[in-house]
Design an enzyme around this catalytic site. Structure first.
Site, PDB file in Angstrom:
ATOM      1  N   ASN A   1       4.861  -7.346   6.475  1.00 23.99           N
ATOM      2  CA  ASN A   1       5.513  -6.705   7.562  1.00 23.99           C
ATOM      3  C   ASN A   1       4.564  -5.664   8.208  1.00 23.99           C
ATOM      4  O   ASN A   1       5.175  -4.402   8.543  1.00 23.99           O
ATOM      5  CB  ASN A   1       6.999  -5.988   7.095  1.00 23.99           C
ATOM      6  N   GLU A   2       3.348  -5.689   8.037  1.00 25.43           N
ATOM      7  CA  GLU A   2       2.503  -4.676   8.384  1.00 25.43           C
ATOM      8  C   GLU A   2       2.524  -4.328   9.797  1.00 25.43           C
ATOM      9  O   GLU A   2       2.403  -3.150  10.235  1.00 25.43           O
ATOM     10  CB  GLU A   2       0.807  -5.227   8.381  1.00 25.43           C
TER      11      GLU A   2
ATOM     12  N   LEU B   1       0.953  -1.282   0.133  1.00 18.27           N
ATOM     13  CA  LEU B   1      -0.066  -0.003   0.103  1.00 18.27           C
ATOM     14  C   LEU B   1       0.733   1.307   0.025  1.00 18.27           C
ATOM     15  O   LEU B   1       1.981   1.354   0.707  1.00 18.27           O
ATOM     16  CB  LEU B   1      -0.975  -0.055   1.272  1.00 18.27           C
TER      17      LEU B   1
ATOM     18  N   GLY C   1       1.629  -5.671   0.872  1.00 19.07           N
ATOM     19  CA  GLY C   1       0.593  -5.840  -0.002  1.00 19.07           C
ATOM     20  C   GLY C   1       1.190  -6.568  -1.548  1.00 19.07           C
ATOM     21  O   GLY C   1       0.463  -7.199  -2.077  1.00 19.07           O
TER      22      GLY C   1
END
Length: 284
Positions: free
Chosen positions: A153-154, A86, A131
Site C-alpha cells: 500500500n505504498e 517500515l 514491508g
C-alpha cells in the site's frame, strides 16, 4: 550474493542440533528433528521495521544459512500483526543520511531472504501490509490466518514500490493484478489473497500455520538439496542481478522521494491519524 549462496550449498549437510538464539528483535529456533529453523520477528506492538529490526533479521537469516538448517519459516511474535512495514516515525522529519540507512537496511534484509538458497515459508499470523508483504513475498510459500490483510500500500503514503520489490510481487501474481494492486495501494483480505495466489494456504491457528509451512519445507525431503537450491536460485537470479545493478540508484531515488515536502506531508497526516486512533482506544 548468488555466488556466495552457491558456495554455501556445497558445504551444507544434514540438520544440526542447536539451542534457540535471540538477537535484540528477532529469535531463531531450530527443530532438532526436522532441521527447520523458525525465525520470529519480535518488535512490539506491530513489528514496524526500524533499522535494528531489519539488521537483526539479516543477521538471523545469515545464521540460519550457516547452521545447516533444512529450511526457514518466518513468523511474528505478535498475535495480530506479521509486520506493519517500515517504521514511518523513522522516515518522517529526518535527515537524508538516516533515510539512506533505513532503506539500505531494507534492501539488505530483502536480498538476504529473497536470495536465500534454503526453502523458505512465511507463517503470516497477522496483518502484512507494505514491508510485511515484502518479506512474505520474498519467501517461496505463504500460509495466512483468516480475516487478515496483506498487500503493498505504498502509494497511499506517497511512496513508490521499487522495481525489485515489484519483481517479488510478480513472482506470485499475474502482471495485470499486480499492476492494479500496486497503483491502488490495495490490501487483500486473506480470502482474496488466496484466490489471487498471493498466499498458498489458509490456516485457522498459528500452530496450524506453522505446521503447513513445515509440511511445505518437508515436501523437499526426498529431493536433492543442492539441485533444489540451484534451481531456485536460477529462477531468481535475473531479479537478483537487476537489483544489484540498480541498488545505489534505487537508494538515491528513495531518499529524493521520501524527503520531498509532498511525501513528508502525507506521512505527517498518516501519523496524526494514527495518534487520533490511539487516543480513542485509550478511552475504553
Amino acid at each position: 550474493m548468488l555466488h556466495l549462496n552457491l558456495l554455501r550449498l556445497v558445504a551444507r549437510g544434514g540438520p544440526k542440533r542447536m539451542m534457540a538464539t535471540t538477537t535484540k528483535l528477532t529469535s531463531v529456533e531450530v527443530n532438532d528433528k526436522t532441521g527447520i529453523a523458525t525465525l520470529t520477528l519480535n518488535r512490539p506492538p506491530v513489528n514496524s521495521q526500524n533499522v535494528q529490526l531489519l539488521e537483526d533479521l539479516q543477521t538471523s537469516i545469515a545464521e540460519i544459512e550457516s547452521n545447516k538448517s533444512r529450511g526457514l519459516i518466518l513468523t511474528s511474535a505478535s498475535s495480530n500483526v506479521f509486520s506493519a512495514g517500515l517504521d514511518i516515525t523513522e522516515l518522517y522529519n529526518t535527515d537524508e543520511d538516516r533515510l539512506r540507512t533505513i532503506w539500505r537496511a531494507l534492501q539488505n534484509a530483502w536480498i538476504a531472504l529473497y536470495g536465500s538458497s534454503l526453502p523458505t515459508a512465511a507463517a503470516i499470523n497477522g496483518h502484512a501490509p507494505a514491508g510485511g508483504c515484502l518479506l512474505a513475498t520474498a519467501c517461496e510459500y505463504r500460509v495466512m490466518l483468516p480475516n487478515r490483510l496483506i498487500g503493498l500500500n505504498e502509494t497511499q503514503l506517497g511512496i513508490i514500490a521499487p522495481k525489485w520489490l515489484m519483481s517479488g510481487f510478480l513472482n506470485v501474481l499475474p502482471q495485470r493484478v499486480a499492476e492494479r494492486a500496486l497503483t491502488q495501494g490495495r490490501l487483500f483480505t486473506t480470502e482474496e489473497a488466496l484466490a489471487e495466489g498471493l498466499v498458498d494456504e489458509i490456516a485457522n491457528t498459528k500452530e496450524e500455520v506453522l505446521e503447513k509451512c513445515s509440511a511445505f519445507i518437508g515436501s523437499f525431503a526426498k529431493v536433492n538439496s543442492l539441485a533444489r537450491s540451484l534451481t531456485k536460485l536460477q529462477f531468481r537470479s535475473e531479479n537478483i542481478k537487476e537489483f544489484e545493478k540498480i541498488r545505489n540508484k534505487d537508494l538515491e531515488d528513495f531518499v529524493a522521494l521520501a524527503s520531498s515536502p509532498e511525501t513528508q506531508k502525507v506521512m505527517g497526516n498518516y501519523l496524526e491519524t494514527l495518534k487520533k486512533k490511539s487516543k480513542k482506544l485509550t478511552k475504553f
